[in-house]
Design a protein around this motif. Structure first.
Motif, PDB file in Angstrom:
ATOM      1  N   ILE A  93       0.906  -1.113   0.124  1.00 55.42           N
ATOM      2  CA  ILE A  93      -0.101  -0.167  -0.052  1.00 55.42           C
ATOM      3  C   ILE A  93       0.949   1.216   0.240  1.00 55.42           C
ATOM      4  CG2 ILE A  93      -1.712   1.370   1.291  1.00 55.42           C
ATOM      5  CD1 ILE A  93      -2.984  -1.116   0.054  1.00 55.42           C
ATOM      6  N   LEU A  94       1.896   1.202   0.782  1.00 57.50           N
ATOM      7  CA  LEU A  94       2.753   2.590   0.909  1.00 57.50           C
ATOM      8  C   LEU A  94       3.625   2.828  -0.385  1.00 57.50           C
ATOM      9  CD1 LEU A  94       4.272   2.120   4.723  1.00 57.50           C
ATOM     10  CD2 LEU A  94       2.618   3.838   3.765  1.00 57.50           C
ATOM     11  N   GLN A  95       3.995   1.483  -0.922  1.00 59.83           N
ATOM     12  CA  GLN A  95       5.033   1.869  -2.064  1.00 59.83           C
ATOM     13  C   GLN A  95       3.993   2.482  -3.297  1.00 59.83           C
ATOM     14  OE1 GLN A  95       6.479  -2.139  -2.942  1.00 59.83           O
ATOM     15  NE2 GLN A  95       8.343  -1.579  -1.768  1.00 59.83           N
ATOM     16  N   THR A  96       2.674   1.996  -3.291  1.00 61.63           N
ATOM     17  CA  THR A  96       1.816   2.622  -4.599  1.00 61.63           C
ATOM     18  C   THR A  96       1.325   4.033  -3.922  1.00 61.63           C
ATOM     19  OG1 THR A  96       1.249   0.253  -4.709  1.00 61.63           O
ATOM     20  CG2 THR A  96      -0.062   2.007  -5.924  1.00 61.63           C
ATOM     21  N   SER A  97       1.136   3.920  -2.848  1.00 61.74           N
ATOM     22  CA  SER A  97       0.134   5.227  -2.249  1.00 61.74           C
ATOM     23  C   SER A  97       0.963   6.553  -2.129  1.00 61.74           C
ATOM     24  CB  SER A  97      -0.764   4.858  -1.079  1.00 61.74           C
ATOM     25  OG  SER A  97       0.191   4.870   0.155  1.00 61.74           O
ATOM     26  N   LEU A  98       2.393   6.265  -1.601  1.00 63.37           N
ATOM     27  CA  LEU A  98       3.096   7.505  -1.512  1.00 63.37           C
ATOM     28  C   LEU A  98       3.394   8.371  -2.442  1.00 63.37           C
ATOM     29  CD1 LEU A  98       5.705   6.093   1.344  1.00 63.37           C
ATOM     30  CD2 LEU A  98       3.796   7.569   1.638  1.00 63.37           C
ATOM     31  N   PRO A  99       3.846   7.855  -3.698  1.00 61.83           N
ATOM     32  CA  PRO A  99       3.943   8.826  -4.992  1.00 61.83           C
ATOM     33  C   PRO A  99       2.573   9.342  -5.319  1.00 61.83           C
ATOM     34  CG  PRO A  99       4.476   6.469  -5.347  1.00 61.83           C
ATOM     35  CD  PRO A  99       4.354   6.429  -3.857  1.00 61.83           C
ATOM     36  N   LEU A 100       1.564   8.434  -5.219  1.00 60.78           N
ATOM     37  CA  LEU A 100       0.172   9.236  -5.530  1.00 60.78           C
ATOM     38  C   LEU A 100      -0.345   9.931  -4.648  1.00 60.78           C
ATOM     39  CD1 LEU A 100      -1.851   5.646  -6.287  1.00 60.78           C
ATOM     40  CD2 LEU A 100      -1.069   7.655  -8.072  1.00 60.78           C
ATOM     41  N   THR A 101       0.081   9.972  -3.284  1.00 68.79           N
ATOM     42  CA  THR A 101      -0.480  11.056  -2.381  1.00 68.79           C
ATOM     43  C   THR A 101       0.309  12.226  -2.640  1.00 68.79           C
ATOM     44  OG1 THR A 101      -0.990   9.188  -0.529  1.00 68.79           O
ATOM     45  CG2 THR A 101      -0.478  11.296   0.175  1.00 68.79           C
ATOM     46  N   GLY A 102       1.641  11.990  -2.778  1.00 66.34           N
ATOM     47  CA  GLY A 102       2.438  13.194  -3.125  1.00 66.34           C
ATOM     48  C   GLY A 102       1.969  13.889  -4.073  1.00 66.34           C
ATOM     49  N   ASN A 103       1.625  13.259  -5.434  1.00 68.16           N
ATOM     50  CA  ASN A 103       1.179  14.042  -6.519  1.00 68.16           C
ATOM     51  C   ASN A 103      -0.125  14.691  -6.385  1.00 68.16           C
ATOM     52  OD1 ASN A 103       3.571  12.893  -7.720  1.00 68.16           O
ATOM     53  ND2 ASN A 103       2.403  11.362  -8.662  1.00 68.16           N
TER      54      ASN A 103
ATOM     55  N   ASN B   9       3.644   9.209 -12.094  1.00 69.01           N
ATOM     56  CA  ASN B   9       4.373  10.511 -12.106  1.00 69.01           C
ATOM     57  C   ASN B   9       4.036  11.055 -13.362  1.00 69.01           C
ATOM     58  OD1 ASN B   9       5.489  10.071  -9.529  1.00 69.01           O
ATOM     59  ND2 ASN B   9       7.262   8.997 -10.615  1.00 69.01           N
ATOM     60  N   ILE B  10       3.912  10.149 -14.623  1.00 73.78           N
ATOM     61  CA  ILE B  10       3.632  10.765 -15.765  1.00 73.78           C
ATOM     62  C   ILE B  10       2.070  11.699 -15.828  1.00 73.78           C
ATOM     63  CG2 ILE B  10       2.866  10.341 -18.353  1.00 73.78           C
ATOM     64  CD1 ILE B  10       6.179  10.153 -17.370  1.00 73.78           C
ATOM     65  N   SER B  11       1.212  11.072 -15.187  1.00 75.54           N
ATOM     66  CA  SER B  11      -0.143  11.733 -15.032  1.00 75.54           C
ATOM     67  C   SER B  11      -0.094  13.021 -14.186  1.00 75.54           C
ATOM     68  CB  SER B  11      -1.151  10.514 -14.494  1.00 75.54           C
ATOM     69  OG  SER B  11      -0.790  10.478 -13.184  1.00 75.54           O
ATOM     70  N   PHE B  12       0.739  12.816 -13.302  1.00 75.57           N
ATOM     71  CA  PHE B  12       0.922  13.978 -12.370  1.00 75.57           C
ATOM     72  C   PHE B  12       1.645  15.097 -12.817  1.00 75.57           C
ATOM     73  CE2 PHE B  12       4.388  16.178  -9.891  1.00 75.57           C
ATOM     74  CZ  PHE B  12       3.421  17.020  -8.898  1.00 75.57           C
ATOM     75  N   LEU B  13       2.804  14.882 -13.943  1.00 76.12           N
ATOM     76  CA  LEU B  13       3.210  16.024 -14.661  1.00 76.12           C
ATOM     77  C   LEU B  13       2.274  16.561 -15.760  1.00 76.12           C
ATOM     78  CD1 LEU B  13       6.646  14.289 -15.399  1.00 76.12           C
ATOM     79  CD2 LEU B  13       6.345  16.097 -14.009  1.00 76.12           C
ATOM     80  N   LEU B  14       1.567  15.686 -16.331  1.00 77.59           N
ATOM     81  CA  LEU B  14       0.580  16.189 -17.379  1.00 77.59           C
ATOM     82  C   LEU B  14      -0.666  16.994 -16.517  1.00 77.59           C
ATOM     83  CD1 LEU B  14      -0.114  12.882 -19.648  1.00 77.59           C
ATOM     84  CD2 LEU B  14       1.318  14.886 -19.921  1.00 77.59           C
ATOM     85  N   ASN B  15      -1.300  16.621 -15.350  1.00 80.97           N
ATOM     86  CA  ASN B  15      -2.103  17.268 -14.730  1.00 80.97           C
ATOM     87  C   ASN B  15      -1.466  18.673 -14.069  1.00 80.97           C
ATOM     88  OD1 ASN B  15      -4.523  15.919 -14.483  1.00 80.97           O
ATOM     89  ND2 ASN B  15      -3.999  14.423 -13.295  1.00 80.97           N
TER      90      ASN B  15
ATOM     91  N   CYS C  19      -1.376  13.906 -23.503  1.00 80.13           N
ATOM     92  CA  CYS C  19      -1.827  12.336 -23.110  1.00 80.13           C
ATOM     93  C   CYS C  19      -1.579  11.327 -24.391  1.00 80.13           C
ATOM     94  CB  CYS C  19      -3.369  12.365 -22.454  1.00 80.13           C
ATOM     95  SG  CYS C  19      -3.345  13.022 -20.899  1.00 80.13           S
ATOM     96  N   LEU C  20      -2.415  12.152 -25.648  1.00 77.07           N
ATOM     97  CA  LEU C  20      -1.989  11.061 -26.723  1.00 77.07           C
ATOM     98  C   LEU C  20      -0.672  11.018 -27.095  1.00 77.07           C
ATOM     99  CD1 LEU C  20      -4.977  12.700 -28.822  1.00 77.07           C
ATOM    100  CD2 LEU C  20      -4.954  10.508 -27.900  1.00 77.07           C
ATOM    101  N   MET C  21       0.138  12.010 -27.199  1.00 77.84           N
ATOM    102  CA  MET C  21       1.623  11.810 -27.429  1.00 77.84           C
ATOM    103  C   MET C  21       2.267  11.025 -26.497  1.00 77.84           C
ATOM    104  SD  MET C  21       2.795  15.819 -28.088  1.00 77.84           S
ATOM    105  CE  MET C  21       4.371  15.402 -27.930  1.00 77.84           C
ATOM    106  N   TYR C  22       2.113  10.783 -25.367  1.00 77.15           N
ATOM    107  CA  TYR C  22       2.661  10.023 -24.319  1.00 77.15           C
ATOM    108  C   TYR C  22       2.200   8.346 -24.519  1.00 77.15           C
ATOM    109  CZ  TYR C  22       4.403   7.261 -20.541  1.00 77.15           C
ATOM    110  OH  TYR C  22       4.813   6.307 -19.709  1.00 77.15           O
ATOM    111  N   LEU C  23       0.863   8.082 -24.645  1.00 78.18           N
ATOM    112  CA  LEU C  23       0.517   6.736 -24.969  1.00 78.18           C
ATOM    113  C   LEU C  23       0.828   6.285 -26.400  1.00 78.18           C
ATOM    114  CD1 LEU C  23      -3.306   7.327 -23.294  1.00 78.18           C
ATOM    115  CD2 LEU C  23      -1.287   5.918 -22.581  1.00 78.18           C
ATOM    116  N   GLY C  24       1.036   7.225 -27.201  1.00 79.69           N
ATOM    117  CA  GLY C  24       1.643   6.608 -28.542  1.00 79.69           C
ATOM    118  C   GLY C  24       3.036   6.472 -28.470  1.00 79.69           C
ATOM    119  N   LEU C  25       3.973   7.120 -27.874  1.00 78.55           N
ATOM    120  CA  LEU C  25       5.338   6.821 -27.618  1.00 78.55           C
ATOM    121  C   LEU C  25       5.355   5.512 -26.562  1.00 78.55           C
ATOM    122  CD1 LEU C  25       6.556  10.409 -27.146  1.00 78.55           C
ATOM    123  CD2 LEU C  25       6.971   9.155 -28.869  1.00 78.55           C
ATOM    124  N   TYR C  26       4.523   5.343 -25.893  1.00 74.06           N
ATOM    125  CA  TYR C  26       4.495   4.224 -24.888  1.00 74.06           C
ATOM    126  C   TYR C  26       4.317   2.928 -25.562  1.00 74.06           C
ATOM    127  CZ  TYR C  26       3.526   0.935 -21.117  1.00 74.06           C
ATOM    128  OH  TYR C  26       3.428  -0.368 -20.297  1.00 74.06           O
TER     129      TYR C  26
END
Length: 454
Positions: A236-246, A390-396, A434-441
């Motif tokens: 839970i902490l490994q997933t939630s800490l970066p999400l919470t920070g974002n 982290n990517i969704s955080f940067l886009l938001n 978002c479209l650019m990132y998903l296309g590159l991914y």
């Protein structure tokens, strides 16, 4: 049930509930504006950035972490581990939410005066602080069921919350009016707390009932090995800490945006009362109208996160590409249809529903963001499902910075209309990124697969 049917069924249930709650909420906002006035609605809306920030600190990241870890455990058939993740999430969110409640009550005057710039918000902050522990319980249990792709409990709890909120405010208002007592907008804050109390109690009851019906022995829910709990906490902490920070950083930016709008409107030339009224019409009337159809896209977004996580675990890039393509075209088409509808009938909707010509003007201007707004939520959910928080955080963040820039630079020059066009620019920018990132991914994954074949 395959991925496609699971997403459709879950999204359908959440969409029906979303429309029901928004329909109720629509008339609730009309009731608030007519009973308490546009300025009071503006005051009430002003406290939500603080509530959202506190919720993000205690619950938001943990809710998503519970959903993602439960989805991963469920895909492996490990129901026992899925329950452990729920209990760990409850522990990690309930205690901080109680501490946050006490801090909000102690510092309400400071937050209202120095952060919101409106001392009249202090009593409202004290009232809504009592919702925090209940919101923590409600969000974790909803995350658990979303992870299992069982949307019935989250959907019903959402409906219970809305009904409890509206009914409590309506009956309290009638009670005060019948006794000729002063009924202020604080009744709406009480309604918010009542909604969280009833929804959390319902969620707890549903979970306990399910566990009794499955007749699981105690050892299946409460593991003997301490390592199981340690691993659950770690997961839970490994997933939630970066999400919470974002989420916290995003909410700080959103709060800065929200509290600055009335202040910048005053620089443009409006009085304190007029600036709060404009803010109340925008956030309490026009935006809810624009967001009404997004019940569909929000439901799809909710189901996409665990579904994409499972697709990624299975390594099927073809299935991932197919899901993204279908969701994109459906959401964008819905956005275009709503855009034309709001352009044609926005003024009528504002005057008919809210008896406000200003609301109608705002709806027409905001109509242009619909194709981007409705699609962005699903694209960002796909990115989160891929584990790229982290990517969704940067886009938001990019979108929010553009909106904040419009608040500080465009509102003083052209009033609230400058902010509305800033919203359009920010949503369009996030859409393209978002479209650019998903296309590159997807291109990078395909390239790796091709190299593996060679």
């Amino acid at each position: 049930m395959d991925q496609k049917h699971a997403i459709i069924k879950g999204a359908f249930i959440l969409t029906l509930t979303g429309f029901a709650t928004r329909f109720i909420g629509f008339f609730y906002r009309i009731f608030l504006s007519q009973s308490f006035g546009e300025e009071s609605v503006g005051l009430y809306q002003l406290i939500f950035p603080v509530y959202a920030l506190c919720f993000s600190l205690c619950c938001a990241g943990i809710e998503t972490a519970v959903a993602r870890n439960v989805a991963a455990s469920s895909s492996l058939g490990d129901k026992k581990r899925a329950v452990i993740f729920l209990y760990c999430g409850l522990f990690l969110s309930f205690l901080p939410s109680c501490i946050m409640m006490l801090l909000m009550q102690k510092e309400a005057d400071f937050i209202a005066s120095f952060f919101l710039g409106e001392p009249r918000c202090a009593p409202l902050l004290i009232i809504i602080s009592y919702a925090m522990p209940f919101a923590a319980v409600h969000s974790c249990i909803c995350g658990y069921y979303i992870g299992l792709k069982k949307t019935r409990i989250p959907a019903i709890s959402q409906l219970v919350e809305q009904i409890a909120r509206v009914c409590s405010v309506f009956f309290l208002y009638r009670y005060f009016m019948e006794r000729s007592l002063s009924a202020g907008i604080s009744l709406a804050a009480v309604g918010l707390v009542m909604g969280e109390i009833f929804s959390s109690l319902f969620s707890l009851h549903a979970f306990r009932k399910e566990k009794r019906q499955t007749l699981l022995p105690a050892s299946a829910v409460l593991p003997q090995k301490p390592g199981s709990w340690r691993n659950g906490m770690r997961g839970i902490l490994q997933t939630s800490l970066p999400l919470t920070g974002n989420r916290v950083l995003l909410n700080i930016l959103q709060s800065t945006e929200a509290v600055s709008i009335p202040a910048k409107l005053q620089i443009f030339g409006f009085s304190v009362s007029d600036s709060l009224s404009i803010y109340g019409v925008l956030t309490g009337m026009a935006l809810p109208c624009i967001l009404f159809p997004s019940a569909i896209t929000n439901s799809i977004s909710t189901m996409l996160l665990p579904a994409v996580a499972e697709i990624q675990a299975g390594g099927s890039i073809k299935k991932l590409r197919e899901v993204i393509r279908k969701v994109f075209f459906c959401c964008f088409a819905l956005g275009l249809a709503c855009c034309f509808a709001f352009l044609l009938f926005g003024q009528l909707a504002g005057e008919l529903l809210f008896h406000s010509q200003m609301a109608g003007q705002f709806i027409i201007t905001l109509a242009w963001i619909c194709p981007f707004l409705y699609t962005n939520s699903t694209l960002l959910s796909v990115i989160n499902g891929l584990g790229k928080a982290n990517i969704s955080f940067l886009l938001n963040t990019a979108g929010l910075l553009l909106r904040i820039a419009s608040v500080f630079f465009m509102i003083p020059l052209s009033g609230i209309r400058g902010y509305l066009w800033g919203l359009l620019i920010s949503q369009g920018t996030v859409f393209l990124l978002c479209l650019m990132y998903l296309g590159l991914y997807i291109a990078s994954i395909c390239k790796k697969e091709n190299r593996g074949v060679k």
